[in-house]
Design a protein around this motif. Sequence first.
Motif, PDB file in Angstrom:
ATOM      1  N   HIS A  98     -62.379  -4.311  92.385  1.00 20.25           N
ATOM      2  CA  HIS A  98     -61.909  -3.554  93.551  1.00 20.25           C
ATOM      3  C   HIS A  98     -62.718  -3.992  94.779  1.00 20.25           C
ATOM      4  N   PRO A  99     -62.203  -4.962  95.564  1.00 27.75           N
ATOM      5  CA  PRO A  99     -62.941  -5.455  96.725  1.00 27.75           C
ATOM      6  C   PRO A  99     -62.838  -4.506  97.924  1.00 27.75           C
ATOM      7  N   ASP A 106     -54.977  -9.384  98.614  1.00 26.18           N
ATOM      8  CA  ASP A 106     -56.184  -8.567  98.444  1.00 26.18           C
ATOM      9  C   ASP A 106     -56.234  -7.363  99.382  1.00 26.18           C
ATOM     10  N   TYR A 107     -55.393  -7.325 100.394  1.00 25.70           N
ATOM     11  CA  TYR A 107     -55.287  -6.189 101.328  1.00 25.70           C
ATOM     12  C   TYR A 107     -56.613  -5.899 102.047  1.00 25.70           C
ATOM     13  N   ASP A 124     -68.042 -10.942 103.823  1.00 22.95           N
ATOM     14  CA  ASP A 124     -66.812 -10.247 104.211  1.00 22.95           C
ATOM     15  C   ASP A 124     -66.540  -8.982 103.411  1.00 22.95           C
ATOM     16  N   CYS A 125     -66.999  -8.935 102.172  1.00 23.21           N
ATOM     17  CA  CYS A 125     -66.658  -7.781 101.333  1.00 23.21           C
ATOM     18  C   CYS A 125     -67.658  -7.614 100.211  1.00 23.21           C
ATOM     19  N   PHE A 126     -67.606  -6.472  99.565  1.00 24.28           N
ATOM     20  CA  PHE A 126     -68.348  -6.283  98.321  1.00 24.28           C
ATOM     21  C   PHE A 126     -67.350  -5.802  97.277  1.00 24.28           C
ATOM     22  N   THR A 127     -67.671  -6.051  96.015  1.00 25.96           N
ATOM     23  CA  THR A 127     -66.740  -5.746  94.930  1.00 25.96           C
ATOM     24  C   THR A 127     -67.384  -4.772  93.945  1.00 25.96           C
ATOM     25  N   ILE A 128     -66.673  -3.702  93.676  1.00 29.20           N
ATOM     26  CA  ILE A 128     -67.052  -2.784  92.612  1.00 29.20           C
ATOM     27  C   ILE A 128     -65.973  -2.865  91.543  1.00 29.20           C
TER      28      ILE A 128
END
Length: 449
Positions: free
Chosen positions: A322-323, A417-418, A304-308
Amino acid sequence: MATTPKSLSNLEPGKFITLEKIHPSGTLQARKQANGLVAFFWRYTLNERDARELIGVFDPKSPPLSVEPTAFGYSRRAAAIKAAEIATLHRQYLSIGGIAALRRQQEADAEKEKAAELAALEEQRRQVEARSKFTLEALLRDYCGYLQNLGRQSHTDALSIFKNHVFDAYPTTSAKPASEVTTEEIADMMRKLIEAGKDRTANKLRSYVRAAYQVAKAAKSKPSIPLAFKGYNINSNPAAETSPDESANRPDKHPLSLDELRTYWGVLQTVEGMPGVALRIHLLSGGQRVAQLVRLLDDKVSEDCFTIYDGKGRPGKPPRAHPIPITKALKRELDTCEGNAPYRLSTDGGKTHISPGNLGKWAAEAVGTQIPGFLLKRVRSGVETALAAAKVSKDLRGRLQSHGITGVQATHYDGHDYLDEKRQSMEKLLRLLNQPKETVIQFPKRKKA
């Protein structure tokens, strides 16, 4: 008892003999020691118990009537005078226990004085060590290490600025104890940069030096800061009193227009390999900070997402997760570099990540002359401007690009988490990019009647 130097020298070893009474109290005694020397004592009684105070050794060559001791000892007369002095002291200090108590007190005072001298010597040694160990250069290097341990990407920029504009440019100041560096010396470093036309670098130098001093200063009361910073003994911050060049801090608002973004998006469709993948991910994700995006870890990419991680912010704070939601378009790009580990955006299978400089160079080479004055940083501001024009709220734009998220509510209470809202903004951005460029129709001017 009548004695002569010869008779005193011939005393039976180990036996005390009384020589005379002493005023105001006690008697003068002598005894031959095991080493053959004769010693004089003042004998007295305290609390019905006998006690003796050593006066000194007998000097058989001393004149019998001498009243002062020689370098080798006392005559009998000099010993009697000394005994009288001790007797007077004894009477004077009877309230605390007489001469014995006075000697104990003197010994304790001597120990305290010796301890104070040793402490002073240790402090002097510590100060000498501090002058050579806790220098300005050491403080700034320790601060860079501190930033690195916190995961702050700015540690490399800070160290580069320190090396070029402090250590190499001002070796004498760099070698000074950090606690003795003055505001004027920091201002001179900034002035040299400003005179060389490097106003922005001068401000960054000030900011980094100020932060380093603040960390060392706060170490005394903030246990989360490493103990090593306490050694610098910082009580004031010399960089805090310098003034930045405000003109160099003005934002460079030169975002790509929506038409330029569309041109850029079109160019990216023709860029092959990892350069094209990385640049398309950058734009599709909303123009994330390049330095953060290129460090994307493979294990931080999910369905669903990646995180930096956003390392910007106050010194001492760890990077903020920061997803970024993964849209269909993003998934296609991310899938092409699946298997790179630990870094997803890599040209060597994941061993190292793409450098921010290379990403900017690839983008500029691909664009060429199609967009005048193109810089990769203009993409980020261009995305924000395009989304603002498309009625995406300031709050959502900030959450998508990880800036402006401040205040008690955002920091402590809002745990949402928006991701859905970010995804909608990113999909809206893609629709804007895929729309045809706006064309301006030029109508012929009406002829005057």
